[in-house]
Design an enzyme around this catalytic site. Structure first.
Site, PDB file in Angstrom:
ATOM      1  NE  ARG A  96      28.571  42.711  45.234  1.00  0.00           N
ATOM      2  CZ  ARG A  96      29.244  43.725  45.793  1.00  0.00           C
ATOM      3  NH1 ARG A  96      28.843  44.960  45.646  1.00  0.00           N
ATOM      4  NH2 ARG A  96      30.320  43.503  46.500  1.00  0.00           N
ATOM      5  CD  GLU A  99      29.965  39.339  46.498  1.00  0.00           C
ATOM      6  OE1 GLU A  99      30.340  39.523  47.666  1.00  0.00           O
ATOM      7  OE2 GLU A  99      29.000  39.946  45.971  1.00  0.00           O
ATOM      8  CB  SER A 122      32.870  29.268  23.167  1.00  0.00           C
ATOM      9  OG  SER A 122      33.330  30.337  22.368  1.00  0.00           O
TER      10      SER A 122
END
EC number: 4.2.1.104
Length: 156
Positions: A96, A99, A122
């Site tokens: 997820r 995604e 960073s």
């Protein structure tokens, strides 16, 4: 003196031991982080093999988990970072996040560059937080904060 790992194997094996001992002892990640002076997310990442712990924190969590002196040294070593070997993750929770970056990665990049200029956020000078909040529509929501220092690209 800090030492660097040349392979992820030792830290992965230690992470498996950490998870097993944590379960056997009925400890939470928060229990392990308490008293280290470090963030829950940092200690959890370190115990899962992604960061080196300072000596005092390594000794504290090792004592809680029943780990030996070799484990204390290993917890202080600089790991080979990256916990998703082989590209696209198959674990549903990790996927997820993958995604989310597939969908919003270009948006985040565009907004970072528009608001900050050419550079990066960073992951070294970085803080991560997660909170569980109630959803007004029912259930729970996860509020995840990624707080990284902006580092501008410097021409040379």
């Amino acid at each position: 003196m800090q030492h660097s790992q040349v392979s992820p194997n030792a830290r992965q094996q230690l992470a498996e031991t950490v998870v097993l001992n944590k379960a056997r002892l009925g400890l939470s990640w928060q229990d392990l982080a308490d008293g280290t002076g470090l963030a829950l997310t940092f200690v959890t990442a370190a115990l899962l093999g992604q960061h080196a712990l300072p000596e005092a924190a390594a000794r504290k969590v090792a004592a809680q988990l029943g780990l030996d002196d070799d484990a204390v040294l290993l917890l202080q070593s600089i790991p080979l970072r990256g916990s998703i070997p082989g590209g696209i993750p198959s674990d549903p929770t990790i996927y997820r996040f993958y995604e989310m970056l597939q969908v919003y990665g270009s948006t985040l990049k565009a907004l970072v560059h528009e608001q900050f200029g050419d550079g990066i956020i960073s992951a070294i000078n970085f803080k991560l937080d997660i909170k569980k909040v109630e959803d007004p529509e029912g259930g729970s929501r996860a509020v995840i904060t990624l707080d990284g220092k902006y580092l501008p690209t410097k021409p040379f």
